[in-house]
Design an enzyme around this catalytic site. Structure first.
Site, mmCIF file in Angstrom:
data_model
loop_
_atom_site.group_PDB
_atom_site.id
_atom_site.type_symbol
_atom_site.label_atom_id
_atom_site.label_comp_id
_atom_site.label_asym_id
_atom_site.label_seq_id
_atom_site.Cartn_x
_atom_site.Cartn_y
_atom_site.Cartn_z
ATOM 1 N N LYS A 76 49.837 -7.277 -20.512
ATOM 2 C CA LYS A 76 50.199 -5.861 -20.641
ATOM 3 C C LYS A 76 50.743 -5.388 -19.296
ATOM 4 C CE LYS A 76 48.206 -1.408 -22.156
ATOM 5 N NZ LYS A 76 47.000 -0.717 -22.650
ATOM 6 N N SER A 151 47.308 2.050 -26.964
ATOM 7 C CA SER A 151 48.451 1.946 -26.102
ATOM 8 C C SER A 151 48.958 0.512 -25.893
ATOM 9 C CB SER A 151 48.104 2.522 -24.720
ATOM 10 O OG SER A 151 47.128 1.728 -24.081
ATOM 11 N N SER A 175 42.593 1.498 -27.295
ATOM 12 C CA SER A 175 43.931 0.929 -27.072
ATOM 13 C C SER A 175 44.048 -0.568 -27.280
ATOM 14 C CB SER A 175 44.413 1.258 -25.655
ATOM 15 O OG SER A 175 44.802 2.601 -25.565
#
Lengths: 482, 95
Positions: A76, A151, A175
């Site tokens: 990420k 997210s 998330s």
């Protein structure tokens, strides 16, 4: 090859079926071909990935390979990577190249893992749909008109579309788990403090935790073995021994006591999703578990308290972006205040500015007790609810999300509706507990996630429970047509 | 609870943000809805409770007071928007 997760690739590499360089090249080619339609990557690390793959193959030739040597993963874009852009999905950090690796990245590098690239995400991890990214929305591989969740939407979309075997992710209010549910993946959020936050760009420091998005619980265990542990560089990482997280995967579930929180099956839960979750719970009964209704009486307060605490911490954390030391800086500032204000207004997107404003308001003179202290008291109420529940049961199960993935653009104008997306996941962060979402069925060909919540530092048990479920079901092996 | 345009402008200033008129109006509307969500907290009886600032109630560890960081000034300043002779440049603050 693309169907294989970490465990299977690891066996293939060990058996000499192919080299890390071959897998890495194949993945890089596939990303270039398929990701235009998904937008799951922000940065592709082609040159470095091939160099890491060659080095991994050399390590293996010397007989020094570990289980993860030569396995390609994606990170990420919230984890700092030395020499490679780390944007956090924001214009503010579009030009930011960190001079060091996050501890999580460093641990994977040491294990011989190959970094394919950095995945898209909601800006500063603020969002539940991956629509707030400066780099544009990510599409759900199950239906490209739908969001992948957020997210960690880029990581989820990439793993689900087989653009990497697995990826790192972070979870502040859901998330990891919510994108896992929307994309049909296994998403593990460890206990707060189990994994170092050093080099992981801060959103809400008392809630942020790094974890994994994988195609199986076994893969999550393999990754956690590398990620978990005390880090002297993160004073909130907990100094208690880690476990071998794959050691207990095959333990039978006889006698497992599962708590079913009535509040997670109340109004607002889609009926088809509920049916899939009930079916999954029946499956656990067949595996020897017993179900018991429990109550988390203050769970309806969790979203309210979270939207004080997380923005308050964010407003403090994001005050560092001032256009002076790194990141975006506005053109021709007239004076210092103009430099700060225009840099921040031009560098941050709408949702980030909104949350900074909420946090600033909640912490401002006259409102601190009514909002911030009140929210922290609610946080204790929520923790007490879990403590009471765990006196009676071993784990808690319910839906990860009240519905399946929704349409891109359908909720962007209504922040409160978007905030309520995380209604079943947020309390877990407030209490610091570990949670995992596992695929539990399809509704109209869209994945449904089952959330399993454990006591602090019981990742090994959660992974065992998830693995046993995945031995009995095949929902986690379902993949979208790509 | 309602939020006036002046309140929004004041909060934006505290946060060092500059909002356009349209952004201020949108912020006032969204603030109203978000505060309505947040204000649901007030219905909970929390009189006897201590605030919980951190889920794992651990204390901060102490370490020896020794230098552990190496000097990385050049590396760190390489990524700065404006630097000169090892110093960060900002607009003039003193005449």
């Amino acid at each position: 090859m693309f169907k294989s997760g970490i465990a299977e690739l690891s066996r293939s590499l060990a058996a000499g079926e192919f080299s890390s360089e071959e897998i890495t090249s194949a993945y890089l080619a596939r990303i270039k071909e398929k990701d235009k339609a998904l937008n799951s990557y922000i940065t592709l690390c082609e040159e470095q990935a091939l160099a890491q793959a060659k080095a991994a193959d050399a390590t293996r030739a010397k007989g020094e390979a570990s289980l993860l040597t030569g396995i390609p993963l994606a990170h990420k874009d919230i984890f700092c990577t030395a020499g490679i852009k780390t944007s956090c999905g924001s214009r503010m950090l579009d030009n930011f190249i960190a001079p060091y690796n996050a501890t999580v990245v460093e641990n994977f590098n040491q294990a011989g893992v190959v970094t394919l690239g950095k995945t898209n995400m909601d800006e500063f991890a603020m969002g539940s749909s991956n629509e707030t990214s400066y780099y544009g929305p990510v599409h759900n591989p199950w239906d490209k008109d739908l969001v992948p969740g957020g997210s960690s939407g880029g990581s989820a979309s990439a793993v689900a579309a087989h653009l990497c075997p697995a990826a790192t992710a972070t979870d502040t209010g859901g998330s990891i788990r919510q994108p896992a549910a929307f994309c049909g993946l296994t998403g593990l959020k460890p206990t707060y403090g189990r994994v170092s936050r050093w080099g992981m760009i801060a959103f809400a420091s008392s809630l942020d935790q790094a974890g994994t998005l994988t195609r199986s619980a076994e893969d999550a265990a393999l990754m956690l073995n590398v990620m978990a542990g005390h880090d002297p560089k993160d004073s909130t990482s907990i100094d208690i021994a880690t476990e071998n997280y794959t050691a207990n995967l095959n333990r039978p579930l006889d006698g497992l006591k599962i708590g079913i929180p009535v509040q997670h099956f109340a109004e607002g839960l889609n009926a088809d999703v509920e049916q899939k979750i009930r079916n999954a719970l029946s499956e656990f009964e067949k595996l020897g578990a017993t179900l018991k209704d429990i109550s988390l009486p203050n769970s309806h307060q969790s979203v309210s308290a979270y939207y004080v605490i997380a923005p308050a911490e964010a407003s403090a954390n994001l005050s560092r972006y001032d256009g002076v030391r790194y990141g975006y800086r506005c053109d021709d500032p007239q004076d210092l205040e103009d430099l700060y204000k225009r840099t921040r207004s031009e560098g941050f997107g709408t949702e980030v500015k909104r949350r900074i404003m909420i946090g600033t308001y909640a912490l401002s003179a006259g409102y601190y007790d009514a909002y911030y202290i009140k929210a922290q008291k609610i946080r204790r109420l929520i923790k007490n609810d879990f403590d009471n529940a765990f006196a009676e049961v071993d784990v808690i199960m319910g839906p990860t999300s009240p519905h399946t993935a929704f349409k891109i653009g359908s909720q962007t104008n209504d922040p409160v509706t978007m905030y309520l997306e995380d209604i079943y996941t947020i309390a877990v962060n407030l209490a610091g507990l570990p949670g995992i979402s596992v695929p539990a069925g399809l509704v109209k060909n869209l994945p449904v996630g089952l959330q399993i919540i454990g006591k602090n530092f019981t990742e090994s048990h959660l992974l065992n429970i998830a693995h046993q479920f995945q031995q009995a079901t095949d929902w986690h092996t379902q993949t979208p047509e790509i | 609870m309602s939020i006036s345009a002046d309140d929004i402008a004041y909060i934006a200033h505290l946060a060092r943000l500059q909002l356009s008129e349209a952004e201020k109006q949108e912020a006032a509307l969204n603030f109203k809805n978000i505060l309505a969500l947040i204000d649901q907290m007030q219905s909970a009886d929390t009189d006897q409770l201590e605030p919980l600032s951190h889920a794992i109630e651990a204390s901060q560890p102490l370490r020896e007071d020794i230098v552990t960081e190496k000097n990385q000034r050049d590396d760190l300043q390489k990524i700065a928007p404006k630097c000169e002779q090892g110093l960060y440049l900002v607009p003039k603050v003193i005449d």
